[in-house]
Design a protein around this motif. Structure first.
Motif, PDB file in Angstrom:
ATOM      1  N   VAL A 180      28.785  48.684  42.296  1.00  0.00           N
ATOM      2  CA  VAL A 180      29.477  47.540  41.687  1.00  0.00           C
ATOM      3  C   VAL A 180      29.347  46.352  42.658  1.00  0.00           C
ATOM      4  O   VAL A 180      28.254  46.042  43.078  1.00  0.00           O
ATOM      5  N   ALA A 181      30.459  45.725  42.999  1.00  0.00           N
ATOM      6  CA  ALA A 181      30.430  44.618  43.966  1.00  0.00           C
ATOM      7  C   ALA A 181      31.382  44.945  45.114  1.00  0.00           C
ATOM      8  O   ALA A 181      31.987  46.013  45.150  1.00  0.00           O
ATOM      9  N   LYS A 182      31.533  44.002  46.042  1.00  0.00           N
ATOM     10  CA  LYS A 182      32.348  44.252  47.222  1.00  0.00           C
ATOM     11  C   LYS A 182      33.829  44.414  46.878  1.00  0.00           C
ATOM     12  O   LYS A 182      34.374  43.709  46.058  1.00  0.00           O
ATOM     13  N   ARG A 183      34.422  45.383  47.550  1.00  0.00           N
ATOM     14  CA  ARG A 183      35.844  45.696  47.498  1.00  0.00           C
ATOM     15  C   ARG A 183      36.343  45.995  46.075  1.00  0.00           C
ATOM     16  O   ARG A 183      37.132  45.247  45.505  1.00  0.00           O
ATOM     17  N   PRO A 184      35.903  47.084  45.490  1.00  0.00           N
ATOM     18  CA  PRO A 184      36.488  47.502  44.211  1.00  0.00           C
ATOM     19  C   PRO A 184      37.965  47.834  44.395  1.00  0.00           C
ATOM     20  O   PRO A 184      38.353  48.434  45.407  1.00  0.00           O
ATOM     21  N   ARG A 185      38.764  47.436  43.425  1.00  0.00           N
ATOM     22  CA  ARG A 185      40.217  47.660  43.504  1.00  0.00           C
ATOM     23  C   ARG A 185      40.688  48.454  42.277  1.00  0.00           C
ATOM     24  O   ARG A 185      40.419  49.631  42.147  1.00  0.00           O
ATOM     25  N   GLY A 186      41.407  47.776  41.365  1.00  0.00           N
ATOM     26  CA  GLY A 186      42.009  48.459  40.231  1.00  0.00           C
ATOM     27  C   GLY A 186      40.981  49.052  39.278  1.00  0.00           C
ATOM     28  O   GLY A 186      39.904  48.489  39.067  1.00  0.00           O
ATOM     29  N   ILE A 187      41.331  50.203  38.697  1.00  0.00           N
ATOM     30  CA  ILE A 187      40.473  50.913  37.750  1.00  0.00           C
ATOM     31  C   ILE A 187      41.311  51.326  36.548  1.00  0.00           C
ATOM     32  O   ILE A 187      42.465  51.753  36.690  1.00  0.00           O
ATOM     33  N   VAL A 198      36.560  48.293  36.253  1.00  0.00           N
ATOM     34  CA  VAL A 198      36.969  48.178  37.653  1.00  0.00           C
ATOM     35  C   VAL A 198      36.880  46.725  38.086  1.00  0.00           C
ATOM     36  O   VAL A 198      35.911  46.031  37.780  1.00  0.00           O
ATOM     37  N   ALA A 199      37.929  46.259  38.780  1.00  0.00           N
ATOM     38  CA  ALA A 199      37.951  44.890  39.307  1.00  0.00           C
ATOM     39  C   ALA A 199      37.491  44.897  40.754  1.00  0.00           C
ATOM     40  O   ALA A 199      37.963  45.708  41.561  1.00  0.00           O
ATOM     41  N   CYS A 200      36.572  44.009  41.087  1.00  0.00           N
ATOM     42  CA  CYS A 200      36.078  43.890  42.464  1.00  0.00           C
ATOM     43  C   CYS A 200      36.605  42.600  43.076  1.00  0.00           C
ATOM     44  O   CYS A 200      36.295  41.503  42.606  1.00  0.00           O
ATOM     45  N   GLU A 201      37.388  42.754  44.145  1.00  0.00           N
ATOM     46  CA  GLU A 201      38.141  41.629  44.699  1.00  0.00           C
ATOM     47  C   GLU A 201      37.238  40.580  45.344  1.00  0.00           C
ATOM     48  O   GLU A 201      37.374  39.381  45.075  1.00  0.00           O
ATOM     49  N   ILE A 202      36.339  40.999  46.214  1.00  0.00           N
ATOM     50  CA  ILE A 202      35.450  40.038  46.867  1.00  0.00           C
ATOM     51  C   ILE A 202      34.375  39.552  45.900  1.00  0.00           C
ATOM     52  O   ILE A 202      33.941  38.401  45.957  1.00  0.00           O
ATOM     53  N   GLY A 203      33.949  40.396  44.999  1.00  0.00           N
ATOM     54  CA  GLY A 203      32.929  40.020  44.020  1.00  0.00           C
ATOM     55  C   GLY A 203      33.449  39.167  42.881  1.00  0.00           C
ATOM     56  O   GLY A 203      32.653  38.594  42.121  1.00  0.00           O
ATOM     57  N   ASN A 204      34.802  39.057  42.748  1.00  0.00           N
ATOM     58  CA  ASN A 204      35.396  38.251  41.669  1.00  0.00           C
ATOM     59  C   ASN A 204      34.803  38.616  40.308  1.00  0.00           C
ATOM     60  O   ASN A 204      34.508  37.755  39.477  1.00  0.00           O
ATOM     61  N   THR A 205      34.647  39.911  40.084  1.00  0.00           N
ATOM     62  CA  THR A 205      33.979  40.398  38.882  1.00  0.00           C
ATOM     63  C   THR A 205      34.647  41.678  38.405  1.00  0.00           C
ATOM     64  O   THR A 205      35.113  42.489  39.220  1.00  0.00           O
ATOM     65  N   VAL A 206      34.677  41.858  37.084  1.00  0.00           N
ATOM     66  CA  VAL A 206      35.105  43.124  36.489  1.00  0.00           C
ATOM     67  C   VAL A 206      33.872  43.804  35.901  1.00  0.00           C
ATOM     68  O   VAL A 206      33.075  43.179  35.205  1.00  0.00           O
ATOM     69  N   PHE A 207      33.726  45.096  36.202  1.00  0.00           N
ATOM     70  CA  PHE A 207      32.583  45.853  35.714  1.00  0.00           C
ATOM     71  C   PHE A 207      33.026  46.852  34.648  1.00  0.00           C
ATOM     72  O   PHE A 207      34.019  47.574  34.850  1.00  0.00           O
ATOM     73  N   LYS A 224      39.512  34.476  41.206  1.00  0.00           N
ATOM     74  CA  LYS A 224      39.405  34.760  42.636  1.00  0.00           C
ATOM     75  C   LYS A 224      40.291  35.942  43.025  1.00  0.00           C
ATOM     76  O   LYS A 224      41.462  35.987  42.694  1.00  0.00           O
ATOM     77  N   PHE A 225      39.691  36.883  43.729  1.00  0.00           N
ATOM     78  CA  PHE A 225      40.363  38.091  44.187  1.00  0.00           C
ATOM     79  C   PHE A 225      40.910  38.912  43.006  1.00  0.00           C
ATOM     80  O   PHE A 225      42.092  39.251  42.948  1.00  0.00           O
ATOM     81  N   SER A 226      40.027  39.232  42.076  1.00  0.00           N
ATOM     82  CA  SER A 226      40.432  40.084  40.960  1.00  0.00           C
ATOM     83  C   SER A 226      40.761  41.478  41.486  1.00  0.00           C
ATOM     84  O   SER A 226      40.025  42.021  42.306  1.00  0.00           O
ATOM     85  N   ASN A 227      41.876  42.043  41.046  1.00  0.00           N
ATOM     86  CA  ASN A 227      42.255  43.343  41.608  1.00  0.00           C
ATOM     87  C   ASN A 227      42.897  44.316  40.620  1.00  0.00           C
ATOM     88  O   ASN A 227      42.371  45.389  40.397  1.00  0.00           O
TER      89      ASN A 227
END
Length: 316
Positions: A180-187, A198-207, A224-227
């Motif tokens: 995914v991208a950097k720092r995956p957080r919530g799933i 999954v939300a990636c905090e540094i990547g500012n992207t949801v996959f 910014k900082f999606s989590n």
């Protein structure tokens, strides 16, 4: 005779009303800095009880039958079990250094705790607390380990990672990685278990991930900082909290596009949605509040004061 009848009728009316209020789902909010859990009545969106249970509660889960609340506690490196009938702790089970996210399987049999400093996911029996395994993951400082609805998989995220680690629950080992991208957080998983988000905090992207193949099928730009991630009970919407933007976005799962953005408190973190899908509760870590969002209008309808540094929410 009439007075007695009237009193009886009023009593029945009162207790009938009280029962209806108590039947509303309750939201449980662990306040990391206060060492408390705020209990919110979702009918009135007010805090009805504050439980003093542990020193630093973070991860939180609730038994499907509503009998027990489970919390991770960092200073004691343990999982605290609370009997909800009495509001008292009844057990403490060792987990490891710096436990964080905590999740329970849909059938209520298993608990999974992300143990940051051990770079592992602890798998336990929910009734007895027996540790079944400490499953090592590739990501460093794991934060969440979420069960798929069928209980077959655990998807784990970590602060120092660029992938989602896939754990086979029956085999009790990691079997795949999903880039995914950097720092995956919530799933979160859709109710039918076909997709995970999954939300990636540094990547500012949801996959969006296809669970059958453990592959990414869409990447959705977020704030910014999606989590935090929460998914509606009908699976039609995914909600993502954006920490630096102080917003929550709604994503349409049919198109994987953002359909609305709602301002909330400072540093929104983990979230939960009511069983009917009508309200979303967002823990605002730097505002010491929980924002209540009406999901039909995508508007914030109330900020509920809680303790210091609310980490997340569970609802039952």
């Amino acid at each position: 005779m009439r007075k007695t009848t009237l009193k009886a009728a009023l009593a029945l009316t009162f207790y009938g009303f009280a029962g209806a209020v108590l039947a509303a789902p309750l939201a449980y909010v662990p306040n990391e800095k206060s060492g408390t859990v705020s209990v919110i009545d979702t009918a009135t969106d007010t805090v009805t009880t504050t439980l003093k249970i542990s020193e630093r509660p973070r991860g939180i889960a609730i038994a499907p039958d509503g009998s027990r609340l489970y919390l991770t506690d960092s200073p004691t490196e343990s999982l605290i079990v609370v009997d909800l009938a009495s509001g008292k702790p009844v057990a403490s089970w060792k987990l490891g250094d710096s436990p964080e996210g905590l999740y329970i399987s849909r059938d209520g049999k298993l608990l999974a705790a992300a143990v940051e400093e051990d770079n592992s996911v602890a798998l336990l029996e929910a009734v007895t607390g027996k540790t079944l395994a400490h499953i090592k993951v590739k990501g460093e400082n794991p934060e969440h380990a979420v069960f798929s609805p069928d209980g077959k998989w655990l998807y784990a995220s970590a602060e120092d990672a660029e992938q989602v680690d896939v754990i086979d629950v029956a085999a009790m080992k990691q079997v795949a990685q999903i880039p995914v991208a950097k720092r995956p957080r919530g799933i979160g998983f859709t109710p039918d278990g076909s997709r995970a988000y999954v939300a990636c905090e540094i990547g500012n992207t949801v996959f969006a991930i296809d669970v059958a193949t453990h592959t990414v099928i869409a990447s959705i730009p977020a704030g910014k900082f999606s989590n935090g991630i929460a998914i509606s009970p009908d699976g039609k919407r995914v909600y993502v909290s954006n920490g630096k933007d102080a917003t929550v976005m709604a994503i349409d799962t049919a198109t994987n596009t953002v359909v609305g953005t709602v301002p909330v408190g400072k540093r929104p973190w983990n979230m939960a949605i009511t069983p009917d899908g009508a309200k979303l509760y967002v823990a605002n870590g730097r505002s010491d509040t929980v924002t209540v969002i009406d999901t039909a209008s995508l508007k914030a309808i109330k900020d509920v004061p809680v303790g210091s540094f609310p980490w997340g929410v569970v609802i039952r």
